[in-house]
Design a protein around this motif. Structure first.
Motif, PDB file in Angstrom:
ATOM      1  N   LYS A 159       0.831  -1.208   0.000  1.00 22.15           N
ATOM      2  CA  LYS A 159       0.000   0.000   0.000  1.00 22.15           C
ATOM      3  C   LYS A 159       0.868   1.260   0.000  1.00 22.15           C
ATOM      4  CE  LYS A 159      -3.909  -2.075   2.466  1.00 22.15           C
ATOM      5  NZ  LYS A 159      -4.720  -2.023   3.701  1.00 22.15           N
ATOM      6  N   ALA A 160       1.919   1.233   0.818  1.00 22.68           N
ATOM      7  CA  ALA A 160       2.789   2.404   0.904  1.00 22.68           C
ATOM      8  C   ALA A 160       3.482   2.650  -0.430  1.00 22.68           C
ATOM      9  CB  ALA A 160       3.817   2.210   2.009  1.00 22.68           C
ATOM     10  N   GLY A 161       3.910   1.573  -1.088  1.00 25.94           N
ATOM     11  CA  GLY A 161       4.559   1.712  -2.383  1.00 25.94           C
ATOM     12  C   GLY A 161       3.613   2.227  -3.446  1.00 25.94           C
ATOM     13  N   ILE A 162       2.373   1.765  -3.412  1.00 23.75           N
ATOM     14  CA  ILE A 162       1.370   2.240  -4.355  1.00 23.75           C
ATOM     15  C   ILE A 162       1.095   3.730  -4.140  1.00 23.75           C
ATOM     16  CG2 ILE A 162      -1.102   2.117  -4.920  1.00 23.75           C
ATOM     17  CD1 ILE A 162      -0.898  -0.924  -4.509  1.00 23.75           C
ATOM     18  N   GLN A 163       0.925   4.111  -2.868  1.00 20.34           N
ATOM     19  CA  GLN A 163       0.642   5.512  -2.560  1.00 20.34           C
ATOM     20  C   GLN A 163       1.782   6.416  -3.002  1.00 20.34           C
ATOM     21  OE1 GLN A 163      -0.156   5.355   1.620  1.00 20.34           O
ATOM     22  NE2 GLN A 163      -2.228   4.532   1.369  1.00 20.34           N
ATOM     23  N   PHE A 164       3.017   5.936  -2.866  1.00 16.41           N
ATOM     24  CA  PHE A 164       4.163   6.732  -3.297  1.00 16.41           C
ATOM     25  C   PHE A 164       4.153   6.894  -4.816  1.00 16.41           C
ATOM     26  CE2 PHE A 164       8.857   7.217  -4.059  1.00 16.41           C
ATOM     27  CZ  PHE A 164       8.974   8.454  -3.434  1.00 16.41           C
ATOM     28  N   LEU A 165       3.889   5.819  -5.547  1.00 12.16           N
ATOM     29  CA  LEU A 165       3.847   5.894  -7.008  1.00 12.16           C
ATOM     30  C   LEU A 165       2.694   6.768  -7.495  1.00 12.16           C
ATOM     31  CD1 LEU A 165       4.593   2.164  -7.972  1.00 12.16           C
ATOM     32  CD2 LEU A 165       6.098   4.140  -8.321  1.00 12.16           C
ATOM     33  N   GLN A 166       1.604   6.793  -6.737  1.00  9.98           N
ATOM     34  CA  GLN A 166       0.453   7.593  -7.147  1.00  9.98           C
ATOM     35  C   GLN A 166       0.730   9.098  -7.086  1.00  9.98           C
ATOM     36  OE1 GLN A 166      -2.425   5.939  -4.418  1.00  9.98           O
ATOM     37  NE2 GLN A 166      -3.420   4.724  -6.016  1.00  9.98           N
ATOM     38  N   GLN A 167       1.818   9.497  -6.449  1.00  9.95           N
ATOM     39  CA  GLN A 167       2.149  10.916  -6.337  1.00  9.95           C
ATOM     40  C   GLN A 167       2.965  11.431  -7.525  1.00  9.95           C
ATOM     41  OE1 GLN A 167       3.397  12.117  -2.256  1.00  9.95           O
ATOM     42  NE2 GLN A 167       3.075   9.967  -1.754  1.00  9.95           N
ATOM     43  N   PHE A 168       3.287  10.523  -8.464  1.00 12.35           N
ATOM     44  CA  PHE A 168       4.069  10.902  -9.636  1.00 12.35           C
ATOM     45  C   PHE A 168       3.196  10.896 -10.894  1.00 12.35           C
ATOM     46  CE2 PHE A 168       7.221   9.464  -6.663  1.00 12.35           C
ATOM     47  CZ  PHE A 168       8.365  10.207  -6.936  1.00 12.35           C
ATOM     48  N   ASP A 169       3.572  11.726 -11.863  1.00 12.57           N
ATOM     49  CA  ASP A 169       3.083  11.548 -13.229  1.00 12.57           C
ATOM     50  C   ASP A 169       3.994  10.509 -13.874  1.00 12.57           C
ATOM     51  OD1 ASP A 169       1.039  13.473 -13.113  1.00 12.57           O
ATOM     52  OD2 ASP A 169       2.488  15.078 -13.472  1.00 12.57           O
ATOM     53  N   ILE A 170       3.407   9.391 -14.295  1.00 14.80           N
ATOM     54  CA  ILE A 170       4.193   8.262 -14.789  1.00 14.80           C
ATOM     55  C   ILE A 170       4.081   8.194 -16.303  1.00 14.80           C
ATOM     56  CG2 ILE A 170       4.481   5.752 -14.715  1.00 14.80           C
ATOM     57  CD1 ILE A 170       3.346   5.817 -11.873  1.00 14.80           C
ATOM     58  N   TYR A 171       5.235   8.176 -16.972  1.00 12.64           N
ATOM     59  CA  TYR A 171       5.293   8.099 -18.425  1.00 12.64           C
ATOM     60  C   TYR A 171       5.963   6.780 -18.819  1.00 12.64           C
ATOM     61  CZ  TYR A 171       4.396  13.055 -17.804  1.00 12.64           C
ATOM     62  OH  TYR A 171       3.852  14.256 -17.418  1.00 12.64           O
ATOM     63  N   ILE A 172       5.273   6.003 -19.627  1.00  7.39           N
ATOM     64  CA  ILE A 172       5.778   4.695 -20.037  1.00  7.39           C
ATOM     65  C   ILE A 172       6.179   4.759 -21.500  1.00  7.39           C
ATOM     66  CG2 ILE A 172       5.240   2.243 -20.275  1.00  7.39           C
ATOM     67  CD1 ILE A 172       3.198   2.546 -18.055  1.00  7.39           C
ATOM     68  N   HIS A 173       7.433   4.442 -21.776  1.00  6.26           N
ATOM     69  CA  HIS A 173       7.894   4.450 -23.163  1.00  6.26           C
ATOM     70  C   HIS A 173       7.150   3.374 -23.954  1.00  6.26           C
ATOM     71  CE1 HIS A 173      10.583   4.156 -26.646  1.00  6.26           C
ATOM     72  NE2 HIS A 173      10.936   5.400 -26.338  1.00  6.26           N
ATOM     73  N   PRO A 174       6.797   3.648 -25.221  1.00  6.58           N
ATOM     74  CA  PRO A 174       6.036   2.665 -26.012  1.00  6.58           C
ATOM     75  C   PRO A 174       6.695   1.291 -26.132  1.00  6.58           C
ATOM     76  CG  PRO A 174       6.010   4.801 -27.089  1.00  6.58           C
ATOM     77  CD  PRO A 174       6.962   4.927 -25.935  1.00  6.58           C
ATOM     78  N   SER A 175       8.012   1.232 -25.965  1.00  8.16           N
ATOM     79  CA  SER A 175       8.687  -0.066 -26.055  1.00  8.16           C
ATOM     80  C   SER A 175       8.423  -0.947 -24.834  1.00  8.16           C
ATOM     81  CB  SER A 175      10.201   0.138 -26.205  1.00  8.16           C
ATOM     82  OG  SER A 175      10.747   0.791 -25.063  1.00  8.16           O
ATOM     83  N   CYS A 176       7.931  -0.362 -23.747  1.00  5.84           N
ATOM     84  CA  CYS A 176       7.677  -1.119 -22.511  1.00  5.84           C
ATOM     85  C   CYS A 176       6.226  -1.605 -22.498  1.00  5.84           C
ATOM     86  CB  CYS A 176       7.983  -0.253 -21.298  1.00  5.84           C
ATOM     87  SG  CYS A 176       9.700   0.303 -21.222  1.00  5.84           S
ATOM     88  N   THR A 177       5.941  -2.539 -23.364  1.00  8.21           N
ATOM     89  CA  THR A 177       4.557  -2.982 -23.569  1.00  8.21           C
ATOM     90  C   THR A 177       3.987  -3.733 -22.363  1.00  8.21           C
ATOM     91  OG1 THR A 177       5.418  -4.954 -24.692  1.00  8.21           O
ATOM     92  CG2 THR A 177       4.807  -3.089 -26.076  1.00  8.21           C
ATOM     93  N   ASN A 178       4.821  -4.465 -21.643  1.00  7.11           N
ATOM     94  CA  ASN A 178       4.324  -5.211 -20.488  1.00  7.11           C
ATOM     95  C   ASN A 178       4.046  -4.294 -19.306  1.00  7.11           C
ATOM     96  OD1 ASN A 178       4.570  -8.125 -21.448  1.00  7.11           O
ATOM     97  ND2 ASN A 178       6.622  -7.360 -21.844  1.00  7.11           N
ATOM     98  N   ALA A 179       4.857  -3.247 -19.171  1.00  7.20           N
ATOM     99  CA  ALA A 179       4.581  -2.259 -18.128  1.00  7.20           C
ATOM    100  C   ALA A 179       3.221  -1.618 -18.361  1.00  7.20           C
ATOM    101  CB  ALA A 179       5.682  -1.196 -18.113  1.00  7.20           C
ATOM    102  N   ALA A 180       2.942  -1.227 -19.602  1.00 14.63           N
ATOM    103  CA  ALA A 180       1.654  -0.613 -19.921  1.00 14.63           C
ATOM    104  C   ALA A 180       0.510  -1.588 -19.692  1.00 14.63           C
ATOM    105  CB  ALA A 180       1.662  -0.130 -21.372  1.00 14.63           C
ATOM    106  N   MET A 181       0.725  -2.860 -20.041  1.00 16.21           N
ATOM    107  CA  MET A 181      -0.314  -3.869 -19.832  1.00 16.21           C
ATOM    108  C   MET A 181      -0.659  -3.990 -18.351  1.00 16.21           C
ATOM    109  SD  MET A 181      -0.774  -7.253 -18.689  1.00 16.21           S
ATOM    110  CE  MET A 181       0.814  -8.086 -18.887  1.00 16.21           C
ATOM    111  N   GLU A 182       0.351  -4.006 -17.473  1.00 13.24           N
ATOM    112  CA  GLU A 182       0.085  -4.139 -16.046  1.00 13.24           C
ATOM    113  C   GLU A 182      -0.586  -2.888 -15.481  1.00 13.24           C
ATOM    114  OE1 GLU A 182       3.230  -7.481 -14.462  1.00 13.24           O
ATOM    115  OE2 GLU A 182       3.145  -5.531 -13.489  1.00 13.24           O
ATOM    116  N   PHE A 183      -0.121  -1.712 -15.864  1.00 11.83           N
ATOM    117  CA  PHE A 183      -0.731  -0.487 -15.353  1.00 11.83           C
ATOM    118  C   PHE A 183      -2.198  -0.382 -15.776  1.00 11.83           C
ATOM    119  CE2 PHE A 183       3.401   0.959 -14.077  1.00 11.83           C
ATOM    120  CZ  PHE A 183       3.157   1.915 -13.100  1.00 11.83           C
ATOM    121  N   GLY A 184      -2.532  -0.951 -16.927  1.00 13.52           N
ATOM    122  CA  GLY A 184      -3.911  -0.912 -17.387  1.00 13.52           C
ATOM    123  C   GLY A 184      -4.811  -1.959 -16.763  1.00 13.52           C
TER     124      GLY A 184
END
Length: 412
Positions: free
Chosen positions: A347-372
């Motif tokens: 939970k703490a890690g999620i809350q910390f990440l939620q405080q950032f604007d996160i940009y995923i490079h198009p080559s990182c297709t699995n990262a985008a899949m998980e965030f979605g």
């Protein structure tokens, strides 16, 4: 002509894809679970059609060009051998293409990470008739698809036809593919859903894996087993988007920090390496690279990290795998460290990440899949609870670990 070999398409292709095989409309769209034969059938159909239509050429598209070699390129070579026509084809890796020797027709491979290579295609023989988008779900921007769609144009000889084929796993119901091809009936569109139940070539161990998935993770079974759309309600992260940034330009910023994290996988779950740049002042996180592979041993994980060029980086890894961390360190990844975690670390890690604007490079297709697809869990009444699902989180867990040093040094 004395060396003719006869093969049975019925025996080679199997059942469940008659409409797909024979359809000649503009769009042929197949969403399906794993083991549903969608990609292998598309490969077999491509080779068969190329030999039937001597003036037709095919363009094969993936979001990232480098992903072709171990997927579509390998699948099409397999299809050539499966149809017993390897003596009629030539394949090369530079350039990456397949050539039908009797006519000079070609199967060309392109990635959307190089838009100019897609929109400026010309063929030596005949016409560019067909395009196959593999893993089409990874294409988050519908305009990227439209650009390729519009490049398949022009008048063709009698009996020839233009066609776009899309194959994908239906991770998220909010994807433009659902709205465009599945929500309404459209002229010139064949939209199909397939699953492992139509694949007569699976072994008993494959069926047992799906049976286990059905009992242990019904949500994943519905998507990866039955080919149903993933439910997008309850998304944990809404602060991310895909962006084609230049990592080297980002790295020039003052006080930019790099962050690398590793989550260990199992036989079917991927080992994941998250690579990002963090701008603490502007609260921006740039995900620029990823490793996402199942079934890796520790020496293979170390080799992957070395080949990616990150052997000298500080890597924060899952502390539940202390032996693996030590073993990877002995394989040359000297700066790997265990995550500290702590109480309610997820939970703490999620809350910390939620405080950032996160940009995923198009080559990182699995990262985008998980965030979605990373969502809050539900209770027995179907209401959301303050706990994430234990799924679609291998990359995200690695990202959480990577951010521990950043969190210590910052005041966010």
């Amino acid at each position: 002509m004395t060396d003719i070999k006869r093969v049975s398409l019925k025996e080679i292709v199997g059942g469940g894809y008659r409409d797909f095989w024979n359809y000649k409309g503009r769009y042929r769209v197949v969403k399906g679970g794993r083991g549903s034969k969608k990609s292998t059938t598309a490969a077999l159909n491509t080779i068969s059609r190329m030999m039937e239509f001597p003036l037709a050429n095919t363009l094969v598209i993936r979001k990232v060009f480098k992903d072709h070699k171990d997927s579509t390129y390998a699948q099409l070579k397999w299809a050539i051998r499966r149809l017993k026509v390897e003596h009629l084809w030539k394949w090369t890796t530079s350039p990456l293409e397949l050539k039908y020797l009797p006519t000079g027709q070609k199967i060309l491979f392109r990635g959307l990470d190089d838009p100019m290579s897609v929109t400026s295609i010309t063929v030596d023989v005949g016409y560019l008739c067909w395009a196959w988008f593999e893993e089409a779900y990874q294409i988050l921007n519908e305009d990227d698809f439209n650009k390729v769609d519009m490049s398949i144009r022009g008048e063709l000889p009698p009996k020839y036809f233009k066609q776009i084929t899309l194959t994908f796993n239906p991770w998220n119901e909010k994807h433009w593919l659902k709205r465009r091809f599945f929500d309404e009936q459209h002229y010139n569109v064949l939209a199909l859903t397939t699953n492992y139940l139509c694949n007569e070539f699976l072994g008993d161990d494959d069926i047992q894996l799906f049976d286990w998935m059905k009992k242990s993770n019904l949500r994943r079974y519905k998507i990866e087993g039955l080919g149903e759309w993933g439910i997008a309600e309850g998304a944990i992260f809404s602060n991310w988007r895909e962006l084609a940034f230049d990592r080297y330009e980002i790295a020039k910023r003052t006080n930019i920090k790099s962050a690398f994290g590793l989550d260990f996988g199992y036989t079917t779950d991927p080992s994941s390496l998250a690579c990002s740049l963090v701008d603490i002042k502007n609260r921006e996180l740039f995900i620029f690279d990823e490793m996402y592979k199942p079934g890796l041993l520790n020496n293979e994980i170390a080799d992957e990290i070395k080949s990616m060029g990150y052997a000298k980086e500080l890597i924060i890894a899952d502390s539940a795998e202390r032996k693996s961390i030590e073993e990877i360190r002995r394989y040359g990844i000297r700066k790997i460290r265990p995550a500290e975690k702590g109480q309610d670390s997820i939970k703490a890690g999620i809350q910390f990440l939620q405080q950032f604007d996160i940009y995923i490079h198009p080559s990182c297709t699995n990262a985008a899949m998980e965030f979605g697809n990373y969502v809050w869990d539900r209770n027995k009444e179907g209401k959301f609870i303050n706990r994430p699902i234990d799924d679609y989180n291998h990359f995200i867990d690695a990202l959480r670990y990577s951010m521990e040093p950043i969190k210590k040094r910052s005041r966010i």
